[in-house]
Enzyme design. Structure first.
Site, PDB file in Angstrom:
ATOM      1  N   TYR A 189      -2.814  -0.580   7.164  1.00  0.00           N
ATOM      2  CA  TYR A 189      -4.241  -1.576   7.419  1.00  0.00           C
ATOM      3  C   TYR A 189      -4.241  -1.605   8.775  1.00  0.00           C
ATOM      4  O   TYR A 189      -3.201  -1.521   9.788  1.00  0.00           O
ATOM      5  CB  TYR A 189      -4.049  -2.933   6.970  1.00  0.00           C
ATOM      6  CG  TYR A 189      -4.018  -2.957   5.357  1.00  0.00           C
ATOM      7  CD1 TYR A 189      -5.338  -2.846   4.762  1.00  0.00           C
ATOM      8  CD2 TYR A 189      -3.021  -3.101   4.598  1.00  0.00           C
ATOM      9  CE1 TYR A 189      -5.293  -2.845   3.151  1.00  0.00           C
ATOM     10  CE2 TYR A 189      -2.731  -3.207   3.202  1.00  0.00           C
ATOM     11  CZ  TYR A 189      -4.253  -3.083   2.552  1.00  0.00           C
ATOM     12  OH  TYR A 189      -4.334  -2.975   1.243  1.00  0.00           O
ATOM     13  N   ARG A 223       0.823  -1.170   0.159  1.00  0.00           N
ATOM     14  CA  ARG A 223       0.084  -0.077  -0.026  1.00  0.00           C
ATOM     15  C   ARG A 223       0.736   1.195   0.035  1.00  0.00           C
ATOM     16  O   ARG A 223       0.740   2.226   0.916  1.00  0.00           O
ATOM     17  CB  ARG A 223      -0.727  -0.011   1.138  1.00  0.00           C
ATOM     18  CG  ARG A 223      -2.279   0.568   1.033  1.00  0.00           C
ATOM     19  CD  ARG A 223      -3.041   0.323   2.199  1.00  0.00           C
ATOM     20  NE  ARG A 223      -4.421   0.505   1.896  1.00  0.00           N
ATOM     21  CZ  ARG A 223      -5.431   0.738   2.684  1.00  0.00           C
ATOM     22  NH1 ARG A 223      -5.104   0.412   4.075  1.00  0.00           N
ATOM     23  NH2 ARG A 223      -6.589   0.848   2.375  1.00  0.00           N
ATOM     24  N   ASP A 231      -3.300  -1.109  -6.961  1.00  0.00           N
ATOM     25  CA  ASP A 231      -3.792  -1.649  -5.687  1.00  0.00           C
ATOM     26  C   ASP A 231      -5.415  -2.099  -5.966  1.00  0.00           C
ATOM     27  O   ASP A 231      -6.252  -0.969  -5.789  1.00  0.00           O
ATOM     28  CB  ASP A 231      -3.632  -0.613  -4.734  1.00  0.00           C
ATOM     29  CG  ASP A 231      -4.382  -0.888  -3.317  1.00  0.00           C
ATOM     30  OD1 ASP A 231      -4.972  -2.155  -3.242  1.00  0.00           O
ATOM     31  OD2 ASP A 231      -4.096  -0.259  -2.362  1.00  0.00           O
ATOM     32  N   SER A 257      -7.963  -1.867  -2.980  1.00  0.00           N
ATOM     33  CA  SER A 257      -8.424  -0.621  -2.803  1.00  0.00           C
ATOM     34  C   SER A 257      -9.567  -0.402  -3.736  1.00  0.00           C
ATOM     35  O   SER A 257     -10.636   0.177  -3.539  1.00  0.00           O
ATOM     36  CB  SER A 257      -7.758   0.601  -2.847  1.00  0.00           C
ATOM     37  OG  SER A 257      -6.618   0.544  -1.671  1.00  0.00           O
ATOM     38  N   GLN A 276      -0.028   2.511  -6.043  1.00  0.00           N
ATOM     39  CA  GLN A 276      -1.437   2.800  -5.889  1.00  0.00           C
ATOM     40  C   GLN A 276      -2.243   2.320  -7.084  1.00  0.00           C
ATOM     41  O   GLN A 276      -3.166   1.924  -7.029  1.00  0.00           O
ATOM     42  CB  GLN A 276      -1.498   4.412  -5.657  1.00  0.00           C
ATOM     43  CG  GLN A 276      -2.565   4.765  -4.541  1.00  0.00           C
ATOM     44  CD  GLN A 276      -2.506   6.296  -4.690  1.00  0.00           C
ATOM     45  OE1 GLN A 276      -1.755   7.000  -4.963  1.00  0.00           O
ATOM     46  NE2 GLN A 276      -3.715   6.793  -3.986  1.00  0.00           N
TER      47      GLN A 276
END
Lengths: 385, 385
Positions: free
Chosen positions: A233, A127, A135, A138, A132
């Site tokens: 997280y 993360r 990801d 997400s 990004q």
């Protein structure tokens, strides 16, 4: 020339597809060959014709598609078809990129290693801002959060927005979101858009500002331990802290019309945050949407995959919410895959530099070996159990 | 002292109740006596205890409740229970205020007249600013419009809002609302809140500004006839005009992800606006929510009360949408009734001045006579058919 294969997902209710026609044409421009199983896109409303127009070759048989793959791109972990393991169709040395549930199902990862498959788990993309755009956890969580708020609104016997009519004013609904990760933040944003009054709680004090920037109130519960992993997280918290959280949340749950729970701890059963006693104190007609149902649920009354009524409270435990928005979920997932594959492949070949954190963390099997420490640990727990 | 009675609604799926506890206590403060049938509020999440706390007396048997009523307040038209007509339980001279569907079911109005019941039809409250706070058609339509947009959002395989993620941008959904009355305007507002791009059409050019003030685009179709009643409702238009509207709408329907139809003509079957050919041209995965399903529907593919798939297009024909939000729908309906009853009763007695437009239009039976010209006309059409 690397041959990418996109199978039809075999898991029940999995309507997503790993690549959408638009990403297929981008892969082809980059010099890949793309095979798509006939009907792979139907759940997400893409036809074989759409894929052909994008330059893909349509393959009708599943095993042929898997066998031809140099790189197999998938959404759900490989499953079974007619008693055969899909992964057994892959040729040794093939690369598999998919959600693999590596901490929940480490034996499958071991089997992939034994079959000499190089596997990347989309759950383990770090993360970081560099990763990004790959990801998928997400991108899919964001869709789940949106849908959870919609489900709550569609199930509540009252409206979310305040309504001022000639016959008086209807007050807005009160929504409590527990867990303000990507899914929680999107649930907050969607409930706010619909006009609800929203408050949110998370064990990580760092998310307070994000919650407030969406116009929601942050429920403050002083916690004296470290609650986030270095990846950002949420961590499992102590019994003591859990107890304190429950005490404060009881009051907030009680006065809410809607509770949306999104708390997950990677690789573990979701923590029970909303107890049966809390549900019993809610007004008849209230709604709980438990996004963590896939991992057992955050509410003691949740039955994963079901919609139940407990004492007049509607408890919804939806499974695989992103798959209920398969068009957009597939589109962003396909883009996550495109970015990752471009990162892994240079000059038409996989070049895996294990010094790189993205590659090192996401690659779970390579050269016959299980690579990831956490997956090894999960496996050894299982073997010793 | 006028005795108000509130029965448990007997129609399947009718979860609303005519009075909520809050309005009960207001009636009691005004000097009324209020009887509530046991369980009347359960569908809207109000218990007998809530009503008792507000000062109501709970009556367990339906026929006793109806028989004792000086003024019976109801949501749906009187129906049947165990082979008996509910209205037969009313004593001669009693007053009934309810939705009565007087143009769709004029024989029932005739039967009420024959039984010497004074009946007010909530559908016939005039649409004037003086009567606005009694206008239950509007208060309920507003709730239906909100729910229609939610149903569309919850059924669409893509998101309503634009989403900018690290993996790229998801464009917003395109929503077309046909019919911009109270329900249509609320559907527009809700779809806009959720972030969709919305356009809307109505035969009445006067609503253009309202549509635009909600941030939606008005679809312009020049129409050369008068399209609104003096009350502001839409009129039935000529074949020629219908044809022209269809031509223009075909293009707009085709490029929409969601079509919400709300067009009704009082007392008639809803006009077919979205033809089978239009639906066939929509993309797979599109959604139609036909609020006019209660009146047969605006879409040729609608099956009232069902959720069907036509050529990949999801056609939803919901019945009685306000009843799916029974808490708020009952609350505003109860306030509409409170205002109307306060208007009809002076010094503890009904004082009906038929020079008054509200009383004259809404009162459909009095002193054994059918009063309303349109209801008489509907009845004679039926008798001569």
């Amino acid at each position: 020339m690397i041959k990418i294969a996109v199978p039809k997902e075999s898991e029940l209710g999995e309507l997503r597809v790993a690549l959408v026609p638009d990403t297929v044409s981008r892969f082809i421009k980059l010099g890949f060959e793309v095979l798509v199983q006939s009907g792979a896109g139907l759940g997400a409303h893409f036809t074989d014709g759409d894929y052909q127009a994008a330059g893909a070759q349509i393959i009708s048989s599943a095993d042929q598609l898997w066998t031809e793959a140099d790189l197999l791109l998938k959404v759900a972990p490989p499953g079974e078809q007619n008693g055969q393991q899909e992964m057994d169709w892959l040729k040794p040395g093939a690369v598999l990129i998919s959600f693999l549930d590596p901490l929940g199902n480490p034996e499958k990862i071991q089997a992939l290693a034994q079959r000499q498959i190089t596997a990347f788990s989309m759950e383990l993309i770090p993360r970081t801002s560099r990763a990004q755009s790959m990801d998928a956890l997400s991108s899919q969580a964001s869709i789940a959060g949106y849908k959870a708020a919609l489900l709550a609104a569609a199930s509540l016997p009252r409206m979310f927005p305040m309504m001022t009519t000639a016959a008086g004013t209807i007050p807005p609904a009160k929504v409590l979101v527990i867990g303000a990760g990507v899914a929680g933040l999107q649930a907050i944003a969607t409930a706010k858009r619909l006009g609800a009054v929203v408050e949110a709680f998370d064990v990580r004090p760092a998310v307070k500002e994000e919650v407030q920037s969406l116009g929601a109130k942050f429920v403050e519960i002083p916690i004296e331990e470290d609650t986030a992993t270095k990846g950002g997280y949420a961590k499992e918290v102590s019994q003591n802290t859990q107890e304190r959280i429950r005490q404060v949340l009881t009051e907030h749950v009680k006065k809410s019309n809607v509770v949306i729970t999104t708390a997950q701890v990677q690789g573990k059963r979701a923590p029970i945050i909303v107890t049966e006693e809390m549900v019993a104190e809610m007004d008849s007609g209230s709604v709980i949407v438990d996004i963590a149902a896939d991992r057992g649920g955050n509410c003691a009354c949740t039955e994963p995959g079901k919609d139940i009524c407990y004492n007049g409270v509607h408890v919804i435990g939806p499974l695989n919410l992103p798959a209920t928005l398969p068009v957009d979920a597939s589109q962003v997932y396909a883009k996550n895959l495109l970015t990752l594959v471009k990162y892994l492949v240079k000059d038409g070949e996989f070049q895996l530099n294990f010094e790189d954190d993205i590659i090192s963390e996401a690659c779970v099997t390579y050269d016959g070996q299980l690579r990831n420490a956490r997956v090894k640990e999960a496996l050894s727990r299982l073997v010793n159990a």
